[in-house]
Design a protein around this motif. Structure first.
Motif, PDB file in Angstrom:
ATOM      1  N   VAL A 145       0.839  -1.192   0.000  1.00 17.48           N
ATOM      2  CA  VAL A 145       0.000   0.000   0.000  1.00 17.48           C
ATOM      3  C   VAL A 145       0.876   1.245   0.000  1.00 17.48           C
ATOM      4  CG1 VAL A 145      -1.850  -1.211   1.219  1.00 17.48           C
ATOM      5  CG2 VAL A 145      -0.191   0.140   2.532  1.00 17.48           C
ATOM      6  N   TRP A 146       0.307   2.358  -0.448  1.00 17.26           N
ATOM      7  CA  TRP A 146       1.002   3.635  -0.423  1.00 17.26           C
ATOM      8  C   TRP A 146       0.842   4.289   0.937  1.00 17.26           C
ATOM      9  CZ3 TRP A 146       4.160   5.515  -4.184  1.00 17.26           C
ATOM     10  CH2 TRP A 146       4.126   4.852  -5.419  1.00 17.26           C
ATOM     11  N   SER A 147       1.828   5.066   1.318  1.00 16.50           N
ATOM     12  CA  SER A 147       1.768   5.762   2.603  1.00 16.50           C
ATOM     13  C   SER A 147       2.668   6.986   2.565  1.00 16.50           C
ATOM     14  CB  SER A 147       2.158   4.810   3.745  1.00 16.50           C
ATOM     15  OG  SER A 147       1.694   5.310   4.988  1.00 16.50           O
ATOM     16  N   ASN A 148       2.770   7.655   3.709  1.00 13.32           N
ATOM     17  CA  ASN A 148       3.597   8.850   3.799  1.00 13.32           C
ATOM     18  C   ASN A 148       5.078   8.497   3.648  1.00 13.32           C
ATOM     19  OD1 ASN A 148       2.534   7.811   6.480  1.00 13.32           O
ATOM     20  ND2 ASN A 148       4.382   8.864   7.155  1.00 13.32           N
ATOM     21  N   THR A 149       5.932   9.491   3.660  1.00 13.11           N
ATOM     22  CA  THR A 149       7.351   9.302   3.347  1.00 13.11           C
ATOM     23  C   THR A 149       7.974   8.178   4.157  1.00 13.11           C
ATOM     24  OG1 THR A 149       7.478  11.683   2.910  1.00 13.11           O
ATOM     25  CG2 THR A 149       9.569  10.479   3.132  1.00 13.11           C
ATOM     26  N   CYS A 150       7.738   8.176   5.448  1.00 13.84           N
ATOM     27  CA  CYS A 150       8.323   7.166   6.320  1.00 13.84           C
ATOM     28  C   CYS A 150       7.522   7.108   7.605  1.00 13.84           C
ATOM     29  CB  CYS A 150       9.783   7.515   6.621  1.00 13.84           C
ATOM     30  SG  CYS A 150      10.635   6.315   7.668  1.00 13.84           S
ATOM     31  N   CYS A 151       7.402   5.927   8.178  1.00  9.81           N
ATOM     32  CA  CYS A 151       6.788   5.774   9.488  1.00  9.81           C
ATOM     33  C   CYS A 151       7.460   4.605  10.196  1.00  9.81           C
ATOM     34  CB  CYS A 151       5.285   5.561   9.394  1.00  9.81           C
ATOM     35  SG  CYS A 151       4.783   4.200   8.331  1.00  9.81           S
ATOM     36  N   GLY A 152       7.372   4.609  11.503  1.00 10.55           N
ATOM     37  CA  GLY A 152       8.031   3.546  12.251  1.00 10.55           C
ATOM     38  C   GLY A 152       7.908   3.745  13.740  1.00 10.55           C
ATOM     39  N   HIS A 153       8.793   3.069  14.475  1.00 10.88           N
ATOM     40  CA  HIS A 153       8.774   3.082  15.931  1.00 10.88           C
ATOM     41  C   HIS A 153      10.165   3.402  16.470  1.00 10.88           C
ATOM     42  CE1 HIS A 153       5.858  -0.062  14.544  1.00 10.88           C
ATOM     43  NE2 HIS A 153       5.057   0.692  15.261  1.00 10.88           N
ATOM     44  N   PRO A 154      10.264   4.319  17.420  1.00 15.10           N
ATOM     45  CA  PRO A 154      11.557   4.516  18.083  1.00 15.10           C
ATOM     46  C   PRO A 154      11.935   3.274  18.884  1.00 15.10           C
ATOM     47  CG  PRO A 154      10.034   6.329  18.557  1.00 15.10           C
ATOM     48  CD  PRO A 154       9.237   5.225  17.925  1.00 15.10           C
ATOM     49  N   TYR A 155      13.248   3.054  19.041  1.00 16.27           N
ATOM     50  CA  TYR A 155      13.687   2.089  20.036  1.00 16.27           C
ATOM     51  C   TYR A 155      13.248   2.566  21.415  1.00 16.27           C
ATOM     52  CZ  TYR A 155      17.102   0.410  16.537  1.00 16.27           C
ATOM     53  OH  TYR A 155      17.712  -0.087  15.411  1.00 16.27           O
ATOM     54  N   PRO A 156      13.043   1.684  22.374  1.00 19.11           N
ATOM     55  CA  PRO A 156      12.788   2.143  23.740  1.00 19.11           C
ATOM     56  C   PRO A 156      13.890   3.106  24.193  1.00 19.11           C
ATOM     57  CG  PRO A 156      12.336  -0.193  23.581  1.00 19.11           C
ATOM     58  CD  PRO A 156      12.952   0.212  22.266  1.00 19.11           C
ATOM     59  N   GLY A 157      13.490   4.293  24.631  1.00 18.09           N
ATOM     60  CA  GLY A 157      14.435   5.305  25.077  1.00 18.09           C
ATOM     61  C   GLY A 157      14.996   6.195  23.984  1.00 18.09           C
ATOM     62  N   GLU A 158      14.723   5.882  22.722  1.00 16.07           N
ATOM     63  CA  GLU A 158      15.224   6.699  21.615  1.00 16.07           C
ATOM     64  C   GLU A 158      14.294   7.885  21.376  1.00 16.07           C
ATOM     65  OE1 GLU A 158      16.694   6.043  16.984  1.00 16.07           O
ATOM     66  OE2 GLU A 158      15.092   4.783  17.798  1.00 16.07           O
ATOM     67  N   ALA A 159      14.850   9.051  21.157  1.00 10.22           N
ATOM     68  CA  ALA A 159      14.043  10.230  20.864  1.00 10.22           C
ATOM     69  C   ALA A 159      13.315  10.047  19.536  1.00 10.22           C
ATOM     70  CB  ALA A 159      14.925  11.473  20.810  1.00 10.22           C
ATOM     71  N   PRO A 160      12.034  10.402  19.457  1.00  5.52           N
ATOM     72  CA  PRO A 160      11.309  10.246  18.191  1.00  5.52           C
ATOM     73  C   PRO A 160      11.960  10.980  17.019  1.00  5.52           C
ATOM     74  CG  PRO A 160       9.759  10.547  19.986  1.00  5.52           C
ATOM     75  CD  PRO A 160      11.118  10.775  20.560  1.00  5.52           C
TER      76      PRO A 160
ATOM     77  N   ARG B 243      16.707   8.621  11.430  1.00  2.38           N
ATOM     78  CA  ARG B 243      17.391   7.341  11.205  1.00  2.38           C
ATOM     79  C   ARG B 243      16.616   6.467  10.239  1.00  2.38           C
ATOM     80  NH1 ARG B 243      15.995   2.704  13.323  1.00  2.38           N
ATOM     81  NH2 ARG B 243      14.855   3.589  15.084  1.00  2.38           N
ATOM     82  N   ARG B 244      15.327   6.333  10.492  1.00  2.00           N
ATOM     83  CA  ARG B 244      14.533   5.395   9.696  1.00  2.00           C
ATOM     84  C   ARG B 244      14.318   5.894   8.268  1.00  2.00           C
ATOM     85  NH1 ARG B 244      14.707   0.863   8.755  1.00  2.00           N
ATOM     86  NH2 ARG B 244      12.869  -0.334   8.273  1.00  2.00           N
ATOM     87  N   THR B 245      14.205   7.205   8.105  1.00  2.00           N
ATOM     88  CA  THR B 245      14.096   7.759   6.758  1.00  2.00           C
ATOM     89  C   THR B 245      15.316   7.395   5.927  1.00  2.00           C
ATOM     90  OG1 THR B 245      12.708   9.599   7.531  1.00  2.00           O
ATOM     91  CG2 THR B 245      13.839   9.882   5.426  1.00  2.00           C
ATOM     92  N   TYR B 246      16.485   7.493   6.533  1.00  2.00           N
ATOM     93  CA  TYR B 246      17.705   7.139   5.802  1.00  2.00           C
ATOM     94  C   TYR B 246      17.752   5.640   5.511  1.00  2.00           C
ATOM     95  CZ  TYR B 246      22.555   6.720   4.455  1.00  2.00           C
ATOM     96  OH  TYR B 246      23.702   6.441   3.763  1.00  2.00           O
ATOM     97  N   GLU B 247      17.364   4.817   6.488  1.00  2.00           N
ATOM     98  CA  GLU B 247      17.415   3.364   6.290  1.00  2.00           C
ATOM     99  C   GLU B 247      16.461   2.906   5.192  1.00  2.00           C
ATOM    100  OE1 GLU B 247      18.546   2.344  10.945  1.00  2.00           O
ATOM    101  OE2 GLU B 247      16.556   1.859  10.181  1.00  2.00           O
TER     102      GLU B 247
END
Length: 208
Positions: free
Chosen positions: A88-103, A109-113
């Motif tokens: 499916v199509w979606s926005n540029t990037c979405c995901g979940h921070p690691y526990p304790g990681e700043a959003p 990070r995830r956009t680059y990955e």
């Protein structure tokens, strides 16, 4: 709206089966999400797939909306190999921070990955809380979502295990594509919540 240069980090994935890395290699390490209360306060952690199984556990997430210099939104089509909302199509990037990681750090990070690009600008755009079941997988998105808007000036170089296709669209082209193609269950919720920041970033002429 504060604008901050983005930075990138390393690894993790959203949407593949726990135990699968973004590059397709196996690992026995479980992927943990940060559980939150209704005010976004951290209350614990849960394994990723378990957190998405019905009725779902409220957890921290992020959504990114990046635009080019013409005010067009970068969309991604989620790879067919994803266990949650494939194809499916979606926005540029979405995901979940690691526990304790700043959003913010997780979003950059995830956009680059996923897309092989670093935002040239990235700004916080508020939060939104939603509950979206996925009718195909039976999984549930119970998320406290941190929104980010920004700009991208380099062409995407997507990871094919994460992203099938990309497209830059105007506001009008998005309306047409959304009526024609399947989109993620959460897309319109996060887009509508981010619109005030998007309009501030892109200006009134872009039509967002």
């Amino acid at each position: 709206m504060p604008i901050t240069p983005a930075t990138t980090g390393h690894s993790s994935s959203r949407g593949h089966l726990p135990g699968a890395s973004g590059s397709g290699g196996g690992t026995s390490e479980a992927i943990l999400l940060e559980l939150v209360d209704e005010d976004g306060n951290t209350i614990g952690t849960a394994e990723k797939l378990a957190a998405h199984q019905a009725p779902g556990q409220l957890h921290r997430a992020f959504s990114v909306f990046l635009f080019d210099e013409q005010g067009r939104l970068l969309l991604q089509q989620r790879a067919l190999g994803k266990y949650h909302s494939p194809g499916v199509w979606s926005n540029t990037c979405c995901g979940h921070p690691y526990p304790g990681e700043a959003p913010f750090a997780a979003a950059a990070r995830r956009t680059y990955e996923e897309l092989g690009v670093s935002p040239s600008l990235l700004a916080e755009a508020g939060t939104v809380r939603y509950n979206h079941p996925d009718p195909h997988s039976g999984l549930v998105e119970q998320e406290y979502n941190h929104l980010f808007v920004g700009m991208v000036q380099a062409p995407p170089r997507p990871d094919p295990t994460e992203v099938g296709l990309t497209a830059f669209v105007t506001a009008g082209e998005l309306v047409e594509r959304h009526a024609r193609d399947p989109f993620s269950a959460w897309f319109m919720t996060v887009l509508d919540a981010a619109r005030p920041a998007i309009r501030e970033l892109t200006g009134p002429a872009a039509g967002w």
